[in-house]
Design a protein around this motif. Structure first.
Motif, PDB file in Angstrom:
ATOM      1  N   ASP A  90       0.850  -1.182   0.000  1.00 23.66           N
ATOM      2  CA  ASP A  90       0.000   0.000   0.000  1.00 23.66           C
ATOM      3  C   ASP A  90       0.894   1.244   0.000  1.00 23.66           C
ATOM      4  OD1 ASP A  90       0.872   0.449   2.636  1.00 23.66           O
ATOM      5  OD2 ASP A  90      -0.990  -0.260   3.534  1.00 23.66           O
ATOM      6  N   ASP A  91       0.294   2.422  -0.135  1.00 23.76           N
ATOM      7  CA  ASP A  91       1.077   3.661  -0.249  1.00 23.76           C
ATOM      8  C   ASP A  91       1.999   3.884   0.945  1.00 23.76           C
ATOM      9  OD1 ASP A  91      -0.343   3.955  -2.570  1.00 23.76           O
ATOM     10  OD2 ASP A  91      -1.329   5.825  -2.001  1.00 23.76           O
ATOM     11  N   THR A  92       1.523   3.628   2.139  1.00 22.95           N
ATOM     12  CA  THR A  92       2.329   3.848   3.340  1.00 22.95           C
ATOM     13  C   THR A  92       3.568   2.961   3.339  1.00 22.95           C
ATOM     14  OG1 THR A  92       0.352   4.454   4.590  1.00 22.95           O
ATOM     15  CG2 THR A  92       2.296   3.839   5.856  1.00 22.95           C
TER      16      THR A  92
ATOM     17  N   ALA B  85       7.565   4.100   2.789  1.00 23.76           N
ATOM     18  CA  ALA B  85       8.508   3.775   3.868  1.00 23.76           C
ATOM     19  C   ALA B  85       9.779   3.111   3.333  1.00 23.76           C
ATOM     20  CB  ALA B  85       7.835   2.865   4.897  1.00 23.76           C
TER      21      ALA B  85
ATOM     22  N   ASN C 266       1.464  10.817  -1.452  1.00 25.94           N
ATOM     23  CA  ASN C 266       2.594  11.032  -0.541  1.00 25.94           C
ATOM     24  C   ASN C 266       2.129  11.634   0.789  1.00 25.94           C
ATOM     25  OD1 ASN C 266       2.308  13.812  -0.918  1.00 25.94           O
ATOM     26  ND2 ASN C 266       4.087  13.986  -2.260  1.00 25.94           N
ATOM     27  N   ALA C 267       3.078  11.894   1.684  1.00 28.47           N
ATOM     28  CA  ALA C 267       2.759  12.380   3.032  1.00 28.47           C
ATOM     29  C   ALA C 267       2.036  13.731   3.011  1.00 28.47           C
ATOM     30  CB  ALA C 267       4.036  12.484   3.865  1.00 28.47           C
TER      31      ALA C 267
END
Length: 93
Positions: A4-6, A10, A67-68
């Motif tokens: 997933d994106d997270t 990371a 993104n964040a």
């Protein structure tokens, strides 16, 4: 298998780059896939080697990653086709 994106974001931590040329040593002990992801604006890969031998046995996923800061960025996400079990060095370019 996908990230997933997270989990994807990371992988690089706070690393900044302007291209996709990189040498990475992966520890696949126990049977793991290895991943390499970068913004599509860097262009597609042209050559990949594992332990200095040509290699192109990956699964390519293209999708937008949030993104964040909440910005959607199109990414290339490369994953090894097979699980690895041991340490390898991959040169991405």
């Amino acid at each position: 298998t996908s990230l997933d994106d997270t989990a994807l974001l990371a992988l690089g931590g706070d690393e900044l780059s302007t291209n996709h040329t990189k040498s990475i040593t992966y520890d696949g002990t126990g049977g793991r896939y290895f991943y390499f992801a970068f913004p599509q604006s860097f262009g597609a890969l042209t050559a990949t080697t594992i332990n200095a031998l040509s290699w192109n046995d990956w699964v390519l996923e293209t999708r937008s990653v949030i993104n964040a800061e909440g910005v959607s960025i199109p990414y290339y996400i490369y994953r090894s086709y097979n699980l690895i079990n041991g340490t390898i060095t991959v040169d991405w370019s």
